[in-house]
Design a protein around this motif. Structure first.
Motif, PDB file in Angstrom:
ATOM      1  N   ARG A  18      22.250 -25.110 -24.886  1.00  0.00           N
ATOM      2  CA  ARG A  18      23.520 -25.143 -24.168  1.00  0.00           C
ATOM      3  C   ARG A  18      23.913 -23.720 -23.764  1.00  0.00           C
ATOM      4  N   ILE A  19      24.522 -23.634 -22.623  1.00  0.00           N
ATOM      5  CA  ILE A  19      25.091 -22.378 -22.123  1.00  0.00           C
ATOM      6  C   ILE A  19      26.596 -22.523 -22.211  1.00  0.00           C
ATOM      7  N   GLU A  20      27.231 -21.589 -22.901  1.00  0.00           N
ATOM      8  CA  GLU A  20      28.643 -21.739 -23.248  1.00  0.00           C
ATOM      9  C   GLU A  20      29.478 -20.659 -22.574  1.00  0.00           C
ATOM     10  N   GLY A  21      29.859 -20.921 -21.328  1.00  0.00           N
ATOM     11  CA  GLY A  21      30.715 -19.994 -20.598  1.00  0.00           C
ATOM     12  C   GLY A  21      31.945 -20.705 -20.074  1.00  0.00           C
ATOM     13  N   GLU A  22      32.617 -20.078 -19.099  1.00  0.00           N
ATOM     14  CA  GLU A  22      33.818 -20.650 -18.504  1.00  0.00           C
ATOM     15  C   GLU A  22      33.622 -20.804 -17.006  1.00  0.00           C
ATOM     16  N   ALA A  71      26.199 -20.700 -14.748  1.00  0.00           N
ATOM     17  CA  ALA A  71      25.275 -21.318 -15.703  1.00  0.00           C
ATOM     18  C   ALA A  71      23.984 -21.775 -15.024  1.00  0.00           C
ATOM     19  N   ILE A  72      24.068 -22.167 -13.761  1.00  0.00           N
ATOM     20  CA  ILE A  72      22.864 -22.593 -13.047  1.00  0.00           C
ATOM     21  C   ILE A  72      21.930 -21.417 -12.826  1.00  0.00           C
ATOM     22  N   VAL A  83      11.260 -26.457 -19.042  1.00  0.00           N
ATOM     23  CA  VAL A  83      12.574 -27.103 -19.025  1.00  0.00           C
ATOM     24  C   VAL A  83      12.413 -28.491 -18.406  1.00  0.00           C
ATOM     25  N   THR A  84      12.860 -29.525 -19.123  1.00  0.00           N
ATOM     26  CA  THR A  84      12.698 -30.898 -18.642  1.00  0.00           C
ATOM     27  C   THR A  84      14.024 -31.568 -18.273  1.00  0.00           C
ATOM     28  N   SER A  85      15.142 -30.921 -18.598  1.00  0.00           N
ATOM     29  CA  SER A  85      16.430 -31.410 -18.107  1.00  0.00           C
ATOM     30  C   SER A  85      17.406 -30.240 -18.054  1.00  0.00           C
ATOM     31  N   PHE A  86      18.323 -30.295 -17.079  1.00  0.00           N
ATOM     32  CA  PHE A  86      19.355 -29.260 -16.945  1.00  0.00           C
ATOM     33  C   PHE A  86      20.560 -29.902 -16.277  1.00  0.00           C
ATOM     34  N   HIS A  87      21.707 -29.817 -16.940  1.00  0.00           N
ATOM     35  CA  HIS A  87      22.917 -30.461 -16.431  1.00  0.00           C
ATOM     36  C   HIS A  87      24.055 -29.447 -16.399  1.00  0.00           C
ATOM     37  N   ILE A 119      32.342 -22.601  -9.769  1.00  0.00           N
ATOM     38  CA  ILE A 119      31.108 -22.036 -10.325  1.00  0.00           C
ATOM     39  C   ILE A 119      31.036 -22.451 -11.787  1.00  0.00           C
ATOM     40  N   PRO A 120      30.065 -23.271 -12.167  1.00  0.00           N
ATOM     41  CA  PRO A 120      30.041 -23.781 -13.540  1.00  0.00           C
ATOM     42  C   PRO A 120      29.635 -22.705 -14.544  1.00  0.00           C
ATOM     43  N   GLY A 121      30.349 -22.701 -15.654  1.00  0.00           N
ATOM     44  CA  GLY A 121      30.023 -21.735 -16.707  1.00  0.00           C
ATOM     45  C   GLY A 121      29.282 -22.371 -17.872  1.00  0.00           C
ATOM     46  N   ARG A 122      29.225 -23.709 -17.889  1.00  0.00           N
ATOM     47  CA  ARG A 122      28.587 -24.403 -19.005  1.00  0.00           C
ATOM     48  C   ARG A 122      27.412 -25.243 -18.505  1.00  0.00           C
TER      49      ARG A 122
END
Length: 368
Positions: free
Chosen positions: A172-176, A189-190, A215-219, A228-231
C-alpha cells in the motif's frame, strides 16, 4: 463402469459450474452425489468445502489429491469464476480413476483415500487439510496437473513436477490526495507505482536460477479526474526455483519499497500474504508414476520431470509431513495459450489416459 457418468460428462458439468476458493459448495455436493453411488466412505467438513473419500483398510495408505477451485478473472469483459487452470479436469480424472479402482478392489489391499481439496488458488487449502489430519496416516500421496504446450505435448506424461517457490505480497502507498492543478502538494501514487515496477525490473539475482517478480494488481484513484491520488494498493507475484533465491528476491523487494518511501517521503509498505515453498519430490513416488506411464502409454510418452517456476500448494503436504512420499503427475494435453488464460483450452481426450496412469500407479503401490 456403465453405471457411472463418463469422464467427459463429469468434466462438462464441472467446467460449466466453476466456483472460487472456499466457495466450492455445489462442486462438493456434486462429487458427494457421485461417490454416494460407490462403496467409498465419505467425510465432509463442518467448517469448509471439500471432502475426503476412502475405500479399504490397513497399510499401505495411499492418497490422491484433486484441487477443486476456479479462478476469479475477467472473461470477455466480465468478471466471473472460470476454470482456466484445469482443476475441473483434475477432478474428472481422479473420479474416473476411483470408479475403476473400486471395480478392481479384488486386485489390491490397503487404504485408498482421495482428497478433494478446496482453495488451491489462494494457497490455503492444503494447509487446512493437513491441519484436519487427512494425511496423518498416509504413506504415499499423488497429485496431478495439466501442463502447457510449451512443456509437454498431448499424450506425453512426466512422473514429477518440480514447482518453484511462490510468494504473494500485498502493499500500500499511504499518502494524501491533491488538486489536479497542484501536483507539488502531494506524491502521485500512480507515479510511485510506475517507479516500483521499474525498481522490480532492476532487481538482479542469480540468472542460472529461474525467477520472476512482477506487479499483478494496482488500484488507485477514483472517478474524479481532477484529483491526484495519494493512496494505492498493489500486489506482487514472486516466483523462484529454489527457496534461497526466493528469500533474496523478497528481501530486495522490501528494500526497494523502503527506498521508494524514503525518496518521496510517502509510506510504501509491503507484507507477505501467502507463500508456497519449492517442491519436495519423493523419488520412490515418482518411480511408481513412471511405471504407470510406461504401462499405459509406453516409452515414447514418458518424459523427464518438469521444472517450472509455477507453484502449487500440494507441496505443503510434504513440508508439513516430511515423511510423506509424494509426487505429481504432469499431463501433456496441448494446453494453450497458457494456464490462467481466460480462454485456456486443452486436448480433453487425454483425460482418459491420465486416469488410467493413476489407476496403474495406485495398483502398483497397493499391491506391495
Amino acid at each position: 463402469m456403465a453405471n457411472y457418468p463418463s469422464i467427459q460428462q463429469i468434466y462438462t458439468h464441472l467446467h460449466a459450474h466453476p466456483e472460487t476458493s472456499w466457495h466450492e459448495e455445489k462442486t462438493t455436493k456434486y462429487i458427494e452425489t457421485l461417490l454416494a453411488e460407490t462403496s467409498f466412505n465419505i467425510h465432509r467438513f463442518d467448517d469448509c468445502t471439500g471432502l475426503v473419500a476412502e475405500l479399504g483398510h490397513g497399510k499401505p495408505c495411499v492418497a490422491i489429491r484433486a484441487d477443486m477451485d476456479a479462478l476469479w478473472q475477467e472473461v470477455d469483459g466480465e468478471f466471473t469464476a472460470n476454470h482456466s487452470c484445469g482443476h475441473d479436469a483434475h477432478m474428472s480424472i481422479v473420479l474416473h480413476a476411483l470408479f475403476a479402482l473400486e471395480e478392481r478392489k479384488a486386485d489390491w489391499k490397503g487404504t485408498l483415500r482421495v482428497i478433494f481439496q478446496p482453495a488451491e488458488e489462494t494457497i490455503e487449502g492444503a494447509i487446512a487439510m493437513v491441519e484436519k489430519g487427512v494425511v496423518d496416516d498416509v504413506d504415499y500421496l499423488f497429485g496431478l496437473h495439466l501442463r502447457p504446450i510449451q512443456e509437454l505435448r498431448s499424450g506425453e506424461f512426466a512422473p514429477a513436477i518440480q514447482h518453484g517457490a511462490v510468494r504473494f505480497l500485498e502493499g500500500r502507498i499511504e499518502g494524501e490526495d491533491a488538486h489536479g492543478a497542484r501536483p507539488h502538494l502531494n506524491k502521485n501514487a500512480i507515479e510511485l507505482g510506475a517507479e516500483l515496477v521499474q525498481l522490480l525490473n532492476n532487481i538482479h539475482v542469480d540468472p542460472m536460477v529461474p525467477h520472476s517478480a512482477k506487479v499483478t494488481s494496482f488500484h488507485s484513484g477514483g472517478k474524479s479526474t481532477n484529483i491526484i491520488p495519494g493512496r494505492a494498493t498493489f500486489s506482487i507475484d514472486v516466483r523462484a526455483e529454489d527457496n534461497e533465491i526466493m528469500d533474496e528476491l523478497t528481501d530486495k523487494i522490501k528494500s526497494a519499497c523502503h527506498a521508494l518511501s524514503n525518496l518521496h517521503g510517502t509510506g510504501v509498505q509491503v507484507d507477505e500474504k501467502a507463500q508456497v515453498p519449492a517442491a519436495v519430490i519423493s523419488e520412490e513416488a515418482a518411480g511408481y508414476l513412471e511405471q504407470g506411464i510406461l504401462k499405459v502409454r509406453g516409452e515414447d510418452a514418458l518424459k523427464r520431470a518438469i521444472q517450472t517456476t509455477g507453484g502449487d500448494d500440494f507441496h505443503f503436504y510434504t513440508i508439513r509431513k516430511p515423511e510423506l512420499k509424494a509426487s505429481m503427475l504432469a499431463v501433456g494435453c496441448d494446453l494453450k495459450p497458457g494456464l490462467h488464460h481466460p480462454h485456456m483450452t486443452f486436448d480433453q481426450s487425454v483425460m482418459a489416459d491420465a486416469s488410467r496412469v493413476l489407476v496403474e500407479t495406485l495398483l502398483d503401490v497397493l499391491k506391495e
